[in-house]
Design a protein around this motif. Structure first.
Motif, short mmCIF file in Angstrom:
data_model
loop_
_atom_site.label_atom_id
_atom_site.label_comp_id
_atom_site.label_asym_id
_atom_site.label_seq_id
_atom_site.Cartn_x
_atom_site.Cartn_y
_atom_site.Cartn_z
N UNK A 176 -37.50 43.37 21.59
CA UNK A 176 -36.80 44.31 22.62
C UNK A 176 -38.16 44.74 23.67
N UNK A 177 -39.47 44.83 22.87
CA UNK A 177 -40.59 45.36 23.84
C UNK A 177 -40.86 44.25 24.74
N UNK A 178 -40.96 42.87 24.15
CA UNK A 178 -41.44 41.85 24.93
C UNK A 178 -40.47 41.63 26.01
N UNK A 179 -39.02 41.70 25.78
CA UNK A 179 -38.06 41.51 26.72
C UNK A 179 -38.18 42.48 27.95
N UNK A 180 -38.39 43.75 27.59
CA UNK A 180 -38.69 44.78 28.72
C UNK A 180 -40.07 44.71 29.28
N UNK A 181 -41.08 44.16 28.74
CA UNK A 181 -42.36 43.91 29.53
C UNK A 181 -42.51 43.03 30.27
N UNK A 213 -37.77 33.28 22.86
CA UNK A 213 -36.40 32.93 23.12
C UNK A 213 -35.67 33.71 23.15
N UNK A 214 -35.60 34.94 22.25
CA UNK A 214 -34.47 36.07 22.46
C UNK A 214 -34.65 36.72 23.92
N UNK A 215 -36.01 36.86 24.38
CA UNK A 215 -36.25 37.60 25.48
C UNK A 215 -35.58 36.88 26.52
N UNK A 216 -35.61 35.61 26.52
CA UNK A 216 -34.73 34.83 27.69
C UNK A 216 -33.43 34.81 27.74
N UNK A 217 -32.92 35.14 26.32
CA UNK A 217 -31.35 35.19 26.53
C UNK A 217 -30.87 36.56 27.14
N UNK A 218 -31.82 37.62 27.07
CA UNK A 218 -31.30 38.93 27.57
C UNK A 218 -31.94 38.92 29.06
N UNK A 219 -32.87 38.15 29.55
CA UNK A 219 -33.62 38.16 30.71
C UNK A 219 -33.30 36.87 31.50
N UNK A 220 -32.30 36.50 32.20
CA UNK A 220 -32.00 35.53 32.90
C UNK A 220 -32.63 35.16 34.25
N UNK A 221 -33.50 36.34 34.45
CA UNK A 221 -34.39 36.27 35.70
C UNK A 221 -35.69 35.52 35.30
#
Length: 260
Positions: free
Chosen positions: A97-102, A119-127
């Motif tokens: 979650x931290x990586x996704x937000x950062x 990979x999980x970060x990319x799923x939540x961050x399509x940008x």
């Protein structure tokens, strides 16, 4: 009417450990969860528990969370409770979650080797654009991928000390090339991945039974030890921190007999 009754055959804990030891390149949390539940079955016998932990670590020494959970189980007053507590803590780990937000918006992120959190970060961050690289294929020419408008290099650690990281083979050249091309290097170090020096030495000696290579890093058996002076920042369960603060992460107790 046919009465069909399913029969569930319990799996012996030794067989469960063999399954964990022989599992391929699987995700960390399911692997450690299965190991914890199997080890909990040995809680009644300290010697059997120690033997089981040692054999498991000998087969998968590069998985620091596995070393961490074995050390916690062996040093805890109630091994079974400790095993379940570790699994619960690992499932609540906020590193992904931290990586996704950062990760900055619209960033192009190069990931070398394992990419669980990325990979999980990319799923939540399509940008963001995730560019996975097989280091085994590209380690001789790392500057090429880094020059393709890459904003960030992410390396996901197998294990970390306060001065080095165990990564998938080929990550070292990419980290060095990132320095030359001014691409920031983030090291992802989730819960259980940071080991105290004595435990780090034991784990990496097993993982790197045959040291090879030259320069500032060494590789063997699909893994590579890379100095942290090529890393700009560390992302962990509590967010982003300087590399110098790794020494304050006291997650894993020191259990010398685990590597005796």
């Amino acid at each position: 009417m046919i009465n069909r009754q399913a029969t569930i055959v319990p799996v012996h804990p030794v067989e469960r450990l063999r399954y964990v030891a022989r599992a391929g390149d699987t995700s960390t949390v399911p692997l450690v969860r299965e190991a914890a539940f199997a080890l909990a079955d040995f809680a009644y016998d300290p010697m059997e528990l120690l033997t089981a932990c040692k054999r498991l670590v000998e087969r998968r020494p590069a998985c620091a969370p596995l070393v961490w959970i074995c050390a916690r189980i062996l040093s805890g007053s109630d091994p079974a409770t400790e095993a379940y507590d570790c699994v619960s803590a690992l499932e609540r780990d906020r590193t992904c979650e931290e990586l996704t937000n950062l990760i900055p918006g619209e960033a192009s992120v190069l990931v070398v080797g394992r990419a669980e959190a990325s990979g999980e970060a990319a799923l939540w961050r399509p940008d963001i654009e995730l560019i996975p690289v097989d280091a085994a294929d590209d380690e001789d020419h790392p500057i090429g991928p880094l020059e393709q408008s890459v904003d960030l290099l992410v390396l996901e650690a197998e294990a970390v000390s306060d001065g080095e990281a165990l990564l998938r083979s080929g990550a070292g050249p990419f980290a060095a090339a990132a320095r030359q091309t001014d691409v920031p290097v983030w090291l992802v170090a989730g819960l259980g991945s940071v080991l105290p020096e004595q435990m780090w030495i034991g784990a990496t000696e097993l993982a790197m039974r045959e040291h090879s290579g030259s320069g500032s890093y060494r590789s063997s058996g699909g893994y590579e030890v890379v100095p942290l002076d090529c890393v700009d920042t560390v992302v962990g369960p509590s967010g982003m921190h300087p590399v110098s603060e790794l020494r304050y992460r006291r997650e894993c107790p020191i259990v010398p007999e685990l590597f005796a």
